[in-house]
Design an enzyme around this catalytic site. Structure first.
Site, PDB file in Angstrom:
ATOM      1  N   HIS A 144      -4.766 -26.055   9.086  1.00 34.54           N
ATOM      2  CA  HIS A 144      -5.616 -26.636   9.614  1.00 34.54           C
ATOM      3  C   HIS A 144      -4.999 -27.886  10.254  1.00 34.54           C
ATOM      4  O   HIS A 144      -5.280 -28.341  11.419  1.00 34.54           O
ATOM      5  CB  HIS A 144      -6.869 -27.288   8.553  1.00 34.54           C
ATOM      6  CG  HIS A 144      -7.586 -28.254   8.918  1.00 34.54           C
ATOM      7  ND1 HIS A 144      -8.540 -27.802   9.971  1.00 34.54           N
ATOM      8  CD2 HIS A 144      -7.655 -29.439   8.919  1.00 34.54           C
ATOM      9  CE1 HIS A 144      -9.515 -28.723  10.141  1.00 34.54           C
ATOM     10  NE2 HIS A 144      -8.906 -30.005   9.762  1.00 34.54           N
ATOM     11  N   HIS A 149      -5.044 -29.550  14.345  1.00 37.59           N
ATOM     12  CA  HIS A 149      -5.008 -30.952  14.877  1.00 37.59           C
ATOM     13  C   HIS A 149      -3.914 -31.278  15.886  1.00 37.59           C
ATOM     14  O   HIS A 149      -4.105 -31.885  16.893  1.00 37.59           O
ATOM     15  CB  HIS A 149      -5.026 -31.816  13.629  1.00 37.59           C
ATOM     16  CG  HIS A 149      -6.393 -32.146  13.221  1.00 37.59           C
ATOM     17  ND1 HIS A 149      -7.373 -32.876  13.535  1.00 37.59           N
ATOM     18  CD2 HIS A 149      -6.767 -31.581  12.042  1.00 37.59           C
ATOM     19  CE1 HIS A 149      -8.430 -32.914  12.777  1.00 37.59           C
ATOM     20  NE2 HIS A 149      -8.232 -32.126  11.713  1.00 37.59           N
ATOM     21  N   GLU A 205     -13.392 -32.877  14.944  1.00 34.58           N
ATOM     22  CA  GLU A 205     -13.611 -31.571  13.977  1.00 34.58           C
ATOM     23  C   GLU A 205     -14.194 -30.277  14.763  1.00 34.58           C
ATOM     24  O   GLU A 205     -13.934 -29.233  14.487  1.00 34.58           O
ATOM     25  CB  GLU A 205     -13.939 -31.943  12.777  1.00 34.58           C
ATOM     26  CG  GLU A 205     -13.103 -32.678  11.932  1.00 34.58           C
ATOM     27  CD  GLU A 205     -11.949 -32.119  11.175  1.00 34.58           C
ATOM     28  OE1 GLU A 205     -11.494 -31.154  11.329  1.00 34.58           O
ATOM     29  OE2 GLU A 205     -10.923 -32.971  10.806  1.00 34.58           O
ATOM     30  N   SER A 224      -8.947 -23.888  13.534  1.00 31.03           N
ATOM     31  CA  SER A 224      -8.279 -23.086  12.703  1.00 31.03           C
ATOM     32  C   SER A 224      -8.907 -22.312  11.796  1.00 31.03           C
ATOM     33  O   SER A 224      -8.705 -22.084  10.818  1.00 31.03           O
ATOM     34  CB  SER A 224      -7.659 -24.465  11.589  1.00 31.03           C
ATOM     35  OG  SER A 224      -8.707 -25.085  11.083  1.00 31.03           O
TER      36      SER A 224
HETATM   37 FE   LIG Z   1      -9.337 -32.072   9.905  1.00 34.17          FE
END
Ligand SMILES: [Fe+2]
Length: 311
Positions: A144, A149, A205, A224
């Site tokens: 993730h 990111h 996010e 992700s």
């Molecule tokens: Fe995150």
């Protein structure tokens, strides 16, 4: 075999699996938030989890991810087969935007998290989910954080937006320090942290961006997630609306199912201007009483703002 060697070999065999890593437990017990990435501890099963996650995401990124993310994946030269060394990631990332991935042992209280962003450091989880449970994971893992990111942090406009988030947190801590009564201060901070967490959630996010012809994903929670990235774009029941700051800061969210509501930005310049607006509203007092509800603001988050070191 002496005790230390026995411990090291048992640690080695267990890998760096999320929720089952003796190395991480030990770091937490010792109160170490910032840690090294003990690369030799990754097991073959850990690398296999990365390989599987990466291989099944690739075609979905091509189809659903925004172009800045795809460029970022390319710039970072991530290995599809092995968990990346953060050092290698940073060697490619740093010259582009000054950002660095910084290994952490677990939860980072919110002021500390935002302050890291202000200093262009991204707190990065180093464990990885089990290779037989690729889908469900309530907490972040290295897939993730690094595949979801970090590629975004190669983009200059996006990176500046993250820094701006960090500056907002500073403004919040400064404003809180100026409030006399402790109860009023806690009430104020609870509301402001909620507003910032919601805005972060619905943009960094789970954000969508208008592409040339269609919608693209830029939020890392979506980037992700094999299942949700497609759901976010394709599912007819998902509500997708142009972002409104007033709505996002008052809108609760739940983390244990696919998101039913997503917000669209036009560009990262647009997103940056919204973070500016967030700070202006904060200064005007508009974030002091946002709608109650999720997320809960915990004691650690509050303390991190109350005891913030401001420079
Ligand atoms: Fe995150």
């Amino acid at each position: 075999m002496d005790g230390e060697r026995i411990m090291k070999s048992s640690t080695l065999s267990e890998g760096l699996t999320t929720g089952a890593s003796p190395f991480i437990e030990q770091a937490k017990r010792a109160g170490q938030l910032y840690i090294d990435q003990p690369y030799e501890l990754y097991s073959e099963e850990n690398h296999q989890a990365w390989r599987k996650l990466y291989a099944r995401m690739l075609p979905r990124w091509d189809r659903y991810a925004n172009e800045h993310f795809l460029q970022g994946i390319h710039s970072l030269c991530l290995d599809p087969d092995r968990i990346p060394h953060l050092e290698d990631v940073n060697r490619f990332l740093s010259p582009l935007t000054g950002f660095q991935a910084q290994a952490v042992s677990g939860y980072v209280p919110s002021f500390v998290f935002f302050d890291c962003l202000r200093n262009r450091r991204f707190p990065t989880t180093i464990t990885i989910r089990r290779s037989d449970k690729l889908d469900y994971l309530p907490e972040p893992d290295i897939f993730h954080d690094v595949a979801g990111h970090v590629p975004m942090h190669t983009d200059k406009h996006f990176a500046e937006t993250l820094v701006r988030f960090g500056e907002c947190a500073h403004t919040a801590a400064e404003m809180a320090a100026g409030i006399r009564g402790p109860d009023t201060r806690v009430h104020y901070l609870t509301s402001v942290i909620k507003a910032m967490a919601r805005f972060f959630w619905f943009t960094i996010e789970f954000g969508l961006m208008r592409g040339r012809d269609d919608l693209k994903v830029y939020g890392s929670g979506l980037l992700s997630s094999y299942g949700e990235i497609a759901h976010a774009i394709e599912a007819p029941e998902v509500q997708r609306y142009p972002i409104q700051l007033d709505w996002a800061i008052n809108q609760g969210f739940e983390i244990d199912h696919y998101q039913p509501l997503l917000f669209i930005v036009d560009s990262f310049d647009h997103l940056f201007s919204l973070v500016d607006q967030l700070e202006a509203w904060m200064k005007a007092g508009k974030l002091s009483n946002v709608a109650p509800g999720e997320p809960e603001v915990n004691e650690e988050d509050l303390k991190s703002f109350l005891h913030a070191e401001l420079d």
